[in-house]
Each structure stands twice: as structure tokens, then as C-alpha cells.
Design an enzyme around this catalytic site. Structure first.
Site, short mmCIF file in Angstrom:
data_model
loop_
_atom_site.label_atom_id
_atom_site.label_comp_id
_atom_site.label_asym_id
_atom_site.label_seq_id
_atom_site.Cartn_x
_atom_site.Cartn_y
_atom_site.Cartn_z
N ASP A 59 127.08 14.72 70.23
CA ASP A 59 127.76 16.00 69.96
C ASP A 59 128.47 16.43 71.24
O ASP A 59 129.65 16.10 71.44
CB ASP A 59 126.71 17.03 69.51
CG ASP A 59 127.26 18.45 69.42
OD1 ASP A 59 128.48 18.62 69.47
OD2 ASP A 59 126.46 19.41 69.31
N ASP A 107 117.98 18.05 67.27
CA ASP A 107 119.10 18.18 68.20
C ASP A 107 118.51 18.68 69.50
O ASP A 107 118.11 19.85 69.60
CB ASP A 107 120.18 19.14 67.68
CG ASP A 107 121.37 19.22 68.64
OD1 ASP A 107 121.35 18.53 69.68
OD2 ASP A 107 122.32 19.97 68.34
N LYS A 155 125.80 18.92 58.89
CA LYS A 155 124.87 19.83 59.57
C LYS A 155 125.39 21.23 59.37
O LYS A 155 126.46 21.57 59.86
CB LYS A 155 124.90 19.53 61.07
CG LYS A 155 123.64 18.95 61.61
CD LYS A 155 123.75 18.75 63.09
CE LYS A 155 123.49 20.03 63.85
NZ LYS A 155 123.38 19.80 65.30
N LYS A 171 133.12 18.39 65.11
CA LYS A 171 133.35 19.84 65.02
C LYS A 171 134.82 20.05 65.34
O LYS A 171 135.25 19.78 66.47
CB LYS A 171 132.51 20.57 66.07
CG LYS A 171 131.00 20.52 65.87
CD LYS A 171 130.30 20.98 67.15
CE LYS A 171 128.81 21.26 66.92
NZ LYS A 171 128.10 21.40 68.23
N SER A 219 125.97 26.40 72.61
CA SER A 219 125.62 25.31 73.53
C SER A 219 126.81 24.36 73.57
O SER A 219 126.83 23.31 72.94
CB SER A 219 124.34 24.60 73.08
OG SER A 219 124.53 23.92 71.87
N GLN A 235 116.66 22.27 70.80
CA GLN A 235 117.43 23.33 70.12
C GLN A 235 117.22 23.38 68.60
O GLN A 235 117.19 24.44 68.01
CB GLN A 235 118.90 23.09 70.44
CG GLN A 235 119.88 24.08 69.85
CD GLN A 235 121.29 23.78 70.31
OE1 GLN A 235 121.65 24.06 71.44
NE2 GLN A 235 122.09 23.17 69.45
N GLU A 236 117.09 22.19 67.98
CA GLU A 236 117.07 22.19 66.51
C GLU A 236 116.03 21.20 65.98
O GLU A 236 115.95 20.06 66.44
CB GLU A 236 118.46 21.80 65.97
CG GLU A 236 119.53 22.76 66.44
CD GLU A 236 120.94 22.34 66.06
OE1 GLU A 236 121.10 21.53 65.13
OE2 GLU A 236 121.87 22.84 66.71
N HIS A 293 119.54 28.93 70.86
CA HIS A 293 119.80 29.56 69.55
C HIS A 293 118.67 30.51 69.13
O HIS A 293 118.72 31.07 68.03
CB HIS A 293 119.97 28.49 68.46
CG HIS A 293 121.22 27.69 68.61
ND1 HIS A 293 121.46 26.56 67.89
CD2 HIS A 293 122.30 27.86 69.41
CE1 HIS A 293 122.64 26.05 68.23
NE2 HIS A 293 123.17 26.82 69.15
N HIS A 333 128.91 22.49 61.48
CA HIS A 333 129.21 23.91 61.75
C HIS A 333 129.05 24.20 63.24
O HIS A 333 128.75 23.30 64.02
CB HIS A 333 128.24 24.79 60.94
CG HIS A 333 126.79 24.61 61.38
ND1 HIS A 333 125.78 25.46 61.02
CD2 HIS A 333 126.19 23.65 62.16
CE1 HIS A 333 124.64 25.05 61.56
NE2 HIS A 333 124.86 23.97 62.25
N ARG A 334 129.17 25.48 63.63
CA ARG A 334 128.79 25.93 64.97
C ARG A 334 127.70 26.98 64.82
O ARG A 334 127.52 27.56 63.74
CB ARG A 334 129.98 26.59 65.70
CG ARG A 334 131.18 25.71 65.94
CD ARG A 334 130.91 24.42 66.68
NE ARG A 334 130.25 24.53 67.95
CZ ARG A 334 130.77 24.13 69.12
NH1 ARG A 334 131.99 23.65 69.15
NH2 ARG A 334 130.06 24.19 70.24
N SER A 335 126.99 27.26 65.92
CA SER A 335 125.92 28.26 65.81
C SER A 335 126.48 29.65 65.51
O SER A 335 125.85 30.45 64.84
CB SER A 335 125.06 28.25 67.07
OG SER A 335 125.86 28.46 68.21
N GLU A 344 120.97 29.88 63.44
CA GLU A 344 121.40 29.01 62.34
C GLU A 344 120.51 29.17 61.11
O GLU A 344 120.48 28.30 60.24
CB GLU A 344 121.47 27.55 62.81
CG GLU A 344 122.53 27.38 63.91
CD GLU A 344 122.83 25.95 64.29
OE1 GLU A 344 122.09 25.04 63.85
OE2 GLU A 344 123.81 25.73 65.02
N GLU A 371 120.04 14.01 68.19
CA GLU A 371 121.38 14.36 68.69
C GLU A 371 121.30 14.75 70.16
O GLU A 371 120.36 15.42 70.58
CB GLU A 371 121.87 15.55 67.84
CG GLU A 371 123.27 16.02 68.12
CD GLU A 371 123.66 17.14 67.15
OE1 GLU A 371 123.29 17.06 65.95
OE2 GLU A 371 124.30 18.10 67.59
P1 PGA Z 1 126.59 25.17 69.10
O1 PGA Z 1 125.36 24.32 68.62
O2 PGA Z 1 127.44 25.47 67.94
O3 PGA Z 1 125.92 26.38 69.71
O4 PGA Z 1 127.30 24.34 70.15
C1 PGA Z 1 125.39 23.43 67.58
C2 PGA Z 1 124.98 22.05 68.03
O5 PGA Z 1 124.65 21.84 69.22
O6 PGA Z 1 124.97 21.15 67.22
ZN ZN Z 2 124.36 19.59 68.93
#
Ligand code: PGA
Ligand code: ZN
Length: 428
Positions: free
Chosen positions: A315, A245, A391, A340, A44, A164-165, A156, A368-370, A208, A288
Site C-alpha cells: 500500500d 494491515d 478493502k 487507491k 496513514s 492498524q487493521e 485509526h 477506500h481511505r480511512s 473505518e 499489508e
Molecule cells: P489511510 O489508511 O487511508 O489512513 O492511509 C488505509 C490503509 O492504510 O490501508
Molecule cells: Zn494500508
């Protein structure tokens, strides 16, 4: 001979946690110091992120990194030979100049990021310092509170959850080790809850490492988190906080300017009211990307309304970009900023971003990243910056546990001087 002079830079192929090809960079110094780093990859992604260079075509489903590897070996390596690896900003300046674009479109952030990080690791190894103290000095001793993403939705996971999270943050503990234990206990108790309520298939995991149950509503997921915390014997809101998130870019329908949440179509104003309602009923202390990345104004409104109660985190909103963050600061858009390294493409640019955020009283969340790898680099980075928040997913899947395991190791190494901020990580 300068033992810190770069002798050798080599790009090669590796796989990330989704099986996508990625770039590994190895750096060796004249004195024998070695650093190896791997590029992570998001799903994302924000529009303003530095971009990856992918080969296209049919091999690897178009996701090959042959071009990015060639950029490391043919363009970057010859220019870095002989450069002092301790001069990180000089090294990164060379990468930025060689690339010549505002978003690393030429070399690819998947070439520059692992190069930049591998140089830092090589310099740390040459100086016989752990990476967190090489980067952060003697003051680097704060272990971060982990925001553990234990229910996965959005892009994800193969379920219908809009957000998403769904995260838990163990704060009511005196050490990282104890906090991690509590987080794992909650993860285990969530597994039991999901199995009882949704059946066997509900405990499959997403990108994740969080469970990806067949849920449809945001509140179902929040209820599950509350139940899991209680079943594990902890007090939600006290021992363990909840986080979201939203990754709102993914929910946004630009033609009608609405967000698709749980089958409803909400205006930015209605979505804001929804967040206020959710935070009044659940101990959500972290949100987020609550709005799409251009909407700093709505984000600022939410930050104002939840002042003192929740971290509102940029983010995709900031994309680890100094200039966008500066605009966010003017508007008081958020009280926290995600970091990131591959969103911007070099360590120096990411450190500048962190400094600007921290200097203006924002929290920084190292992330991190997904699509990630076994490279634990962000664990050291979080301690180096004393950011107090990280995270890095659920306590499952090797690419996630690599970071948790490294943090355990760092805490042990620091001994009694290690600090675990707990609830303080959420106060500013
Ligand atoms: P991404 O997601 O690594 O797929 O961008 C992680 C996030 O949105 O925090
Ligand atoms: Zn995010």
C-alpha cells in the site's frame, strides 16, 4: 453537438467521514450526462503519495480546501470545457500537464482525483451504462471478496494496538451477498465477545467502522477475531480468513532502524520472524505493508517465505505508483498491490498501475481511505477491474456501507452471471 463534450465542471465543499473538508466535483456533459465524485483522504499516508492541497491557517484546523476548490473552478474547468469525456486518458493528461509536478502538489490530488472520477461517471451516465460496465466492459462481472476491517488500531483508533487493521475475509460462500452476511454476523459476534471480555467502552468504533477495544497486543486482537468467527458458527481458515494491515511506516523508528510492536523494539529480521510465527499459529492470509515503505527487500523475503500461504500487499510501499511498482516487480517484493486512486491523483494512472500489476500476476486490492465519503465509486471500480478483492472497512458507518450496498446492487443487477471468487481470490 457532441453529447459527450464537457459542458461544465464545478468544485464545491463537502465533508469527509472525519468531518474534514473535502472537494466535491460535478461534471455535466452537453448531452445532459452528469457525474459527481468526492475526494477521500488518508491518515496513514505514504511519503510517495500524491499530495492534497490544504489551506492551512486557523479555519477548519488548517484543513480547509478553498485553494483546491479554486484550482478546480479556475484552472481545471476552463481547460476541460469541450473535451470529450469518453477520452479519459486525454482528460487525465490535461490534469497531469496542468499540475506539472510529479506528485500533484500544484493542483492537489484532492482536486484532480474527484475531477477525474466525475468525468468517468458523467460519460457512463451519458452512455446509460452502469459505471462498472462503462469502465470494465462486458467482462466486468467479478464481485470482490471484502477484507473487512473489524478491529481498528494504529492511527485509526484511540487504543494501543500497534497494527492498524485486523480484518476478516469471508471466502467460503457462493455469492457476495452470502459472504457479506457472514462478515456482518462475525462483526456482531465480535461485538458480543468484546462486551463480555473488555466491558462496554470496548465496542466504540474507529475510523473505518471496526471496533477500537482497549487492547494492547496484536495476538489479543487475532484471538478476538478467531473467537468471533467461531461464535458466529464459521470455520476460521476455511469459511473466513484473517488479514492484517500493519501500516509499518507508523511503527518504524528511523533513528534506530527498529519497529515498535507491542512494547518491543524489533529489527526488520526479528519482525519477519514474528510474521512467520503469527502465520503459523493463526490463519492470516493477507499482510499489508509489513515493513516500512523503503524496505522492498525485507518485504520480498517475507513474500518468498509465505509463498502459497499469504498475500503480501503493497500500500504505502507502492503508493499506486507505476514506477515504484515496477521496481517491486523486479524484486518480487509482493504478490499483491493495493490501489487507491487518490494516491496517484487520476483514474488513468491508477488503471495503468492495475494493468501492470494484473499483467504480472499480482492481485490488485481496490481500497477506500480511512477518511472516506458516501461516494461508492470504488465498488464499481473493483467490479470493472475484476480484481476479486476490496478493502472498504467494517460493515458500519455510512461511508463504508455505501460501498457494500453498491456491491449488493451490482450483484443483483448482474444476476446469474455474477461471479464470487471466494477462496480463489487468495490463490495466484
Ligand atoms: P489511510 O489508511 O487511508 O489512513 O492511509 C488505509 C490503509 O492504510 O490501508
Ligand atoms: Zn494500508
Amino acid at each position: 453537438m457532441n453529447p459527450y463534450a464537457i459542458a461544465y465542471v464545478r468544485g464545491s465543499l463537502a465533508l469527509d467521514s472525519r468531518g474534514s473538508p473535502t472537494v466535491r466535483v460535478s461534471v455535466r456533459l452537453e448531452g445532459g450526462g452528469v457525474g459527481v465524485a468526492l475526494a477521500p483522504s488518508g491518515a496513514s499516508r505514504g511519503l510517495r503519495e500524491a499530495v492534497e492541497v490544504r489551506d492551512g491557517g486557523v479555519r477548519w484546523g488548517g484543513r480547509g480546501v478553498g485553494i483546491a476548490i479554486a484550482r478546480v473552478n479556475e484552472v481545471i474547468a476552463p481547460r476541460l470545457r469541450g473535451v470529450d469525456a469518453r477520452n479519459q486518458s486525454y482528460v487525465d493528461g490535461i490534469l497531469i500537464a496542468l499540475d506539472g509536478t510529479p506528485n500533484k502538489a500544484n493542483l492537489g490530488s484532492n482536486a484532480t482525483t474527484p475531477t477525474s472520477v466525475a468525468v468517468a461517471k458523467a460519460a457512463a451516465s451519458q452512455s446509460e451504462l452502469p459505471l462498472y460496465s462503462y469502465l470494465g466492459g462486458v467482462g466486468a462481472r467479478t464481485l470482490p471478496v471484502p477484507l473487512m476491517n473489524i478491529i481498528n488500531g494504529g492511527v485509526h483508533a484511540g487504543n494501543e494496538l500497534s497494527f492498524q487493521e485486523f480484518m476478516v475475509a469471508p471466502v467460503g460462500f457462493d455469492s457476495f451477498k452470502e459472504a457479506l452476511r457472514a462478515g456482518v454476523e462475525v462483526y456482531m459476534s465480535l461485538k458480543g465477545y468484546l462486551r463480555d471480555r473488555y466491558g462496554l467502552g470496548s465496542t466504540n468504533v474507529g475510523d473505518e467502522g471496526g471496533f477500537a477495544p482497549p487492547m494492547r497486543f496484536v495476538e489479543e486482537a487475532l484471538d478476538a477475531l478467531v473467537k468471533a468467527v467461531e461464535r458466529a458458527g464459521y470455520k476460521v481458515g476455511l469459511d473466513v480468513l484473517l488479514g492484517l494491515d500493519v501500516a509499518a511506516n507508523q511503527l518504524y523508528d528511523g533513528r534506530e532502524a527498529v519497529y515498535k510492536v507491542d512494547g518491543r523494539r524489533l529489527s526488520a529480521g526479528e519482525l519477519l520472524d514474528y510474521y512467520l510465527d503469527l502465520t503459523s499459529r493463526y490463519p492470516v492470509a493477507y499482510i499489508e505493508d509489513p515493513f516500512m515503505e523503503d524496505d522492498l527487500e525485507s518485504t520480498a523475503k517475507l513474500t518468498g517465505r509465505l509463498a502459497g500461504r499469504a498475500l503480501i500487499v503493497g500500500d504505502d510501499l507502492y503508493a499506486t505508483n507505476l514506477r515504484i511498482l515496477a521496481r517491486g516487480l523486479e524484486l518480487k517484493a509482493t504478490n499483491a498491490a493495493l490501489l487507491k486512486v487518490n494516491q496517484v491523483g487520476t483514474l488513468t494512472e491508477a488503471l495503468d498501475y492495475a494493468r501492470l500489476a494484473l499483467g504480472n500476476g499480482l492481485k490488485v486490492v481496490v481500497s477506500h481511505r480511512s477518511g472516506d465519503t458516501e461516494d461508492p465509486f470504488i465498488a464499481d471500480l473493483a467490479v470493472a477491474l475484476n480484481t476479486s478483492l476490496i478493502k472498504t472497512g467494517a460493515p458500519a458507518r455510512g461511508e463504508r456501507t455505501a460501498k457494500y450496498n453498491r456491491l449488493l446492487e451490482i450483484e443483483e443487477e448482474l444476476g446469474p452471471t455474477a461471479v464470487y471468487p471466494g477462496m480463489r481470490a487468495f490463490k495466484w
